[in-house]
Design a protein around this motif. Structure first.
Motif, mmCIF file in Angstrom:
data_model
loop_
_atom_site.group_PDB
_atom_site.id
_atom_site.type_symbol
_atom_site.label_atom_id
_atom_site.label_comp_id
_atom_site.label_asym_id
_atom_site.label_seq_id
_atom_site.Cartn_x
_atom_site.Cartn_y
_atom_site.Cartn_z
ATOM 1 N N LEU A 61 0.867 -1.072 -0.002
ATOM 2 C CA LEU A 61 -0.050 -0.135 -0.070
ATOM 3 C C LEU A 61 0.944 1.404 0.056
ATOM 4 O O LEU A 61 0.807 2.141 -0.676
ATOM 5 C CB LEU A 61 -0.903 0.173 1.167
ATOM 6 N N LEU A 62 1.945 1.249 0.943
ATOM 7 C CA LEU A 62 2.882 2.341 0.624
ATOM 8 C C LEU A 62 3.427 2.563 -0.671
ATOM 9 O O LEU A 62 3.569 3.956 -1.124
ATOM 10 C CB LEU A 62 4.023 2.373 1.788
ATOM 11 N N LEU A 63 3.876 1.529 -0.954
ATOM 12 C CA LEU A 63 4.442 1.621 -2.384
ATOM 13 C C LEU A 63 3.509 2.240 -3.366
ATOM 14 O O LEU A 63 3.925 3.095 -4.276
ATOM 15 C CB LEU A 63 4.914 0.429 -2.927
ATOM 16 N N ALA A 64 2.378 1.847 -3.413
ATOM 17 C CA ALA A 64 1.303 2.150 -4.394
ATOM 18 C C ALA A 64 1.099 3.631 -4.013
ATOM 19 O O ALA A 64 0.615 4.355 -5.328
ATOM 20 C CB ALA A 64 -0.055 1.364 -4.048
ATOM 21 N N GLU A 65 1.087 4.057 -3.001
ATOM 22 C CA GLU A 65 0.668 5.723 -2.320
ATOM 23 C C GLU A 65 2.025 6.322 -3.266
ATOM 24 O O GLU A 65 1.663 7.401 -3.786
ATOM 25 C CB GLU A 65 0.759 5.717 -1.053
ATOM 26 N N TYR A 118 1.135 4.613 12.556
ATOM 27 C CA TYR A 118 1.916 3.668 13.029
ATOM 28 C C TYR A 118 0.825 2.858 14.022
ATOM 29 O O TYR A 118 1.181 1.675 14.030
ATOM 30 C CB TYR A 118 2.962 4.338 14.070
ATOM 31 N N ARG A 119 -0.020 3.414 14.696
ATOM 32 C CA ARG A 119 -1.101 2.977 15.464
ATOM 33 C C ARG A 119 -1.804 1.934 14.565
ATOM 34 O O ARG A 119 -2.069 0.807 15.039
ATOM 35 C CB ARG A 119 -1.928 3.898 16.171
ATOM 36 N N ILE A 120 -2.266 2.355 13.620
ATOM 37 C CA ILE A 120 -3.201 1.618 12.723
ATOM 38 C C ILE A 120 -2.345 0.445 12.265
ATOM 39 O O ILE A 120 -2.868 -0.706 12.079
ATOM 40 C CB ILE A 120 -3.584 2.425 11.640
ATOM 41 N N LEU A 121 -1.267 0.619 11.852
ATOM 42 C CA LEU A 121 -0.266 -0.421 11.326
ATOM 43 C C LEU A 121 -0.091 -1.372 12.331
ATOM 44 O O LEU A 121 -0.145 -2.775 12.253
ATOM 45 C CB LEU A 121 1.093 -0.054 11.017
ATOM 46 N N ARG A 160 -2.811 10.788 -3.343
ATOM 47 C CA ARG A 160 -2.748 10.520 -1.962
ATOM 48 C C ARG A 160 -4.106 9.411 -1.853
ATOM 49 O O ARG A 160 -4.872 9.769 -1.753
ATOM 50 C CB ARG A 160 -2.799 11.433 -0.824
ATOM 51 N N MET A 161 -3.725 8.036 -1.731
ATOM 52 C CA MET A 161 -4.756 7.307 -1.510
ATOM 53 C C MET A 161 -4.974 7.320 -0.034
ATOM 54 O O MET A 161 -3.919 7.582 0.791
ATOM 55 C CB MET A 161 -4.233 5.982 -1.711
ATOM 56 N N PRO A 162 -6.166 7.358 0.539
ATOM 57 C CA PRO A 162 -6.529 7.181 1.892
ATOM 58 C C PRO A 162 -5.969 5.929 2.510
ATOM 59 O O PRO A 162 -6.688 5.042 2.566
ATOM 60 C CB PRO A 162 -8.075 7.222 1.878
ATOM 61 N N LEU A 163 -4.722 5.892 2.957
ATOM 62 C CA LEU A 163 -4.170 4.822 3.516
ATOM 63 C C LEU A 163 -4.824 4.085 4.558
ATOM 64 O O LEU A 163 -5.054 2.970 4.881
ATOM 65 C CB LEU A 163 -2.814 5.080 3.907
ATOM 66 N N ARG A 164 -5.225 5.002 5.619
ATOM 67 C CA ARG A 164 -5.854 4.762 6.654
ATOM 68 C C ARG A 164 -7.234 3.788 6.213
ATOM 69 O O ARG A 164 -7.514 2.987 7.027
ATOM 70 C CB ARG A 164 -6.441 6.126 7.169
#
Lengths: 304, 462
Positions: B116-120, B276-279, B126-130
């Motif tokens: 996901l990070l790479l995709a972003e 970080y917390r979500i991860l 900005r993809m809504p990663l969250r």
């Protein structure tokens, strides 16, 4: 004492409605051995159809109550039966011979579908209906507390008794009833003897849905307010009633309905309204511990 | 889908039209009132608003759809157009997939944040990663619940319609322990599991003698009872307001707060990010889910797991062979409940807020649906079913693109549950055995088959 009598009247009325819905569960269970989870939602659809028909009749000027009621009953039973039929046709018949849990899942899926369908097409808000049938009789009066039975309650109880009798006759004395009992005992053998099993099962669903439509109409007239969610609550209660009475047994369903209705009413009256469902469910658990096949159910013989 | 046109048909087209006509008539009967007249609130009470257009639309969809089906039925589809039969799939793709599915899933799950990070980075936008992590976490929660319920339903064959009760017990145990005693997540997690297992046994005792559908209704009733008690015991559980301010988990004493003494980013000397917390939560649930999977796979090979499967197949035979069905049932209930409890306390810590709203019957139904749709007893099937049913429908909630098709007033989230229900029916009718329908053979069959295979290979005469 007067208070007790009043609650008894209310409880029997509630029990009648549960009993009518419970018959639908118990019949389907008897014939194909599955929990028809969508039956509560069929009841809800019956209630909605009744509401729409009543509003329609009033708006075209038919306001003579007896005629209106007969028309509502007829139309509502017809359309609700069609819903019961289509649910069986789409969700259960294709799975007739698959494993036990498959139709249970489609039944839950159908229940979700019907609930959300009605929510979308009719809106999520509660639908109030002003009282259609008014009037009551005072049974006895003492110290300013009157035990009353309303006309609506009388109609509900009488209709239920009538339908129960008609229904017992149907099962006991007609060809359809015989076919149904035959399918219940041994589907393959019944088919070999020339009974159209699919048709019999379909008719079972149609009859169950028609009874649910009656219950839906009575619920609407008695409480005066419905929403898309009533099917779930009433369905669970009615199913509890069917299991309590011994699933597969018709008098059991009626008895179970009465017991659940009475427990709920008395618990609300004497203890707390919030925990009435807990009381009903606990009774179910306790009864099943001591009588694992319900009050009137036949014990399952385990064949090896 | 009426019964097949039977017997010799003189003119196929006219009979197809007639059949479609019947279907359309039924559709008219069904929709005329419920769909065609909408009850609307007005100051003078409810009035009916006709919606003829919708009924005409519905009826014509049914008519032409049915007609199309009738015309196609019986026509041979050219073999080069035909979708490969399942048997063909079986031989190529599925064998490969089944062999490596576990590894693929594991790798994908572990690397998902990286992907996901790479995709972003790559897409720039900005993809809504969250949002993606939230969905992934949710899907994993359901996978874990599915694997937990699978022990009860898939292995032991006990139909449990009240699994959400244990989920609730887990969630409330953590919430209340944290609130009253200030316990941290890592202390509460095993406690919540134990408490849920305890409740599993309490539920198990009265229903030991019940079978099949009696068991189903009692477990359903039990789930509802727990919810009602949570809703009404205001002093203890907060009633409908629920519990809020449930503490977040920490990472070996490091918190994921922006400010404070022992913070994660402060310790590592990196910039603060709420990600970080979500991860961290994502990896916690991944670990919990994998734990569930590993334990249930191991248990399956232990005597108790064999006993579960034997009991599912035949309880009487089981008893006559000296297996204690009481203990077997109770362990199944307790083990399944324990994982429900773990998942519940994870749910509480992720949301930070719990209320009885989250533990309705529909949750139990969804978890059960995942187990059955995935294919009873299949661990991989549960993963697929969770991704399809939970992930797919979560995505649907946010598909604003559909508005372009259906007009501005279209609210996809409204139709989500409707489609969910329909999908449950459709998948089950399409594949009654579940998505991964090769239900793992019971131990008896497996060993029998391999033994026979071995013998056959050796050409042993016996």
């Amino acid at each position: 004492m007067e208070y007790f009598l009043q609650q008894l009247v209310n409880g029997v009325t509630l029990g009648s409605i549960y009993g009518l819905v419970a018959i639908g569960y118990t019949m389907v269970y008897g014939i194909i051995g599955m929990i028809n989870f969508a039956h509560g939602d069929i009841f809800m659809i019956g209630s909605f159809v009744s509401l729409i028909v009543i509003l329609g009749l009033f708006s075209v000027g038919i306001t003579w109550i007896p005629l209106a009621l007969v028309l509502v009953l007829a139309i509502s039973m017809m359309i609700t039966s069609a819903w019961g039929w289509i649910v069986e046709r789409l969700a259960y018949r294709p799975l007739r011979n698959s494993f036990r849990l498959a139709p249970l899942i489609t039944a839950i899926g159908m229940s979700i579908t019907l609930q959300n369908f009605v929510q979308i097409v009719q809106g999520a808000r509660v639908k109030p209906l002003p009282p259609v049938i008014t009037g009551h009789f005072t049974l006895m009066e003492k110290d300013g507390f009157a035990v009353q039975i309303s006309l609506m309650q009388i109609i509900i109880i009488m209709t239920t008794i009538f339908l129960m009798m008609a229904f017992s006759w149907l099962i006991g004395n007609t060809g359809l009833g015989r076919a149904q009992r035959a399918c219940e005992q041994d589907r393959t053998m019944a088919a070999l003897l020339g009974i159209d099993v699919d048709r019999t099962i379909s008719l079972t669903f149609v009859i169950g849905a028609a009874l649910a439509a009656v219950a839906g109409l009575m619920y609407l007239l008695y409480y005066g307010v419905i929403d898309f969610y009533i099917g779930f609550v009433a369905g669970i209660k009615a199913f509890t009633a069917a299991v309590l009475g011994g699933i597969g047994s018709l008098p059991g369903a009626m008895l179970g309905g009465l017991v659940i209705g009475l427990i709920e009413t008395f618990w609300s009256a004497y203890f707390s309204v919030e925990y009435k469902d807990v009381a009903a469910f606990s009774t179910l658990a306790i009864v099943l511990i001591f009588m694992p096949s319900g009050l009137l159910g036949k014990p399952e013989t385990e064949k090896v | 889908m009426k019964s097949k046109p039977s017997g010799p048909v003189s003119t196929p087209f006219s009979s197809a039209v007639a059949d479609a006509g019947i279907a359309a008539f039924i559709a008219l009967l069904l929709t005329s009132l419920v769909l065609g007249l909408r009850t609307t609130d007005t100051p003078a009470g409810l009035v009916l608003v006709p919606r003829t257009g919708l009924v005409v639309l519905a009826v014509s969809i049914v008519f032409f759809g049915r007609l199309l089906l009738n015309m196609l039925r019986g026509k041979k589809i050219p073999s080069n157009l035909r979708i490969n039969t399942l048997a063909e799939y079986h031989s190529r793709f599925f064998v490969w997939a089944r062999k490596y599915s576990g590894r693929i899933f594991l790798t994908a799950a572990f690397l998902l944040p990286l992907i996901l990070l790479l995709a972003e980075r790559q897409t720039g936008a900005r993809m809504p990663l969250r949002y993606w992590f939230d969905i992934a976490t949710l899907v994993l929660t359901y996978i874990m619940l599915g694997w937990g319920l699978n022990i009860v339903v898939g292995l032991a064959g006990l139909l449990d319609l009240g699994y959400v009760a244990f989920y609730a017990v887990g969630a409330y145990s953590y919430g209340l322990l944290a609130q009253h005693f200030g316990f941290s997540f890592w202390i509460c997690l095993p406690l919540a599991g134990l408490l849920a297992a305890f409740w599993g046994i309490i539920l198990g005792f009265p229903v030991l003698r019940l079978r099949g559908d009696y068991l189903a209704i009692v477990t359903l009733a039990f789930g509802e009872m727990i919810r009602i008690v949570l809703l009404n015991w205001y002093q203890f559980t907060g009633g409908p307001d629920g519990l809020s301010g449930i503490p977040r988990p920490d990472f070996f004493g490091l918190t994921f707060k922006r400010f404070g003494d022992h913070t994660f980013h402060g310790f590592l000397g990196i910039e603060y990010s709420s990600l970080y917390r979500i991860l961290f939560l994502y990896y916690i649930i991944l670990m919990l889910a994998l734990l569930t999977n590993a334990v249930s796979r191991r248990l399956r090979r232990l005597p108790v797991g064999r006993a579960w499967e034997a009991m599912r197949e035949d309880e009487i035979a089981c008893r006559s062979l000296g297996i204690n069905t009481v203990n077997t049932k109770l362990t199944a209930f307790a083990t399944g409940a324990m994982f429900g409890g773990f998942a519940g306390s994870f749910f509480a810590t992720r949301q930070g807020f719990i209320s009885p709203e989250s533990f309705t019957f529909i949750e139990s139904a969804i978890i059960l649906a995942i187990v059955v749709l995935g294919g009873m007893g299949s661990q991989a099937g549960i993963v697929i079913a969770s991704i399809v049913m939970i992930g797919g429908f979560e995505l649907l909630r946010n598909m604003q693109g559909l508005k372009l098709v259906f007009g501005d007033g279209f609210d996809p989230s409204l139709y989500r549950m409707l489609l969910f229900g329909m999908a449950m029916v459709a998948i089950m009718v399409w594949r009654p055995g579940g998505l991964v329908s090769a239900r793992r053979p019971t131990i008896f069959l497996t060993s029998g088959k391999t033994e026979r295979d071995k013998r056959a290979r050796k050409g042993e005469k016996q």
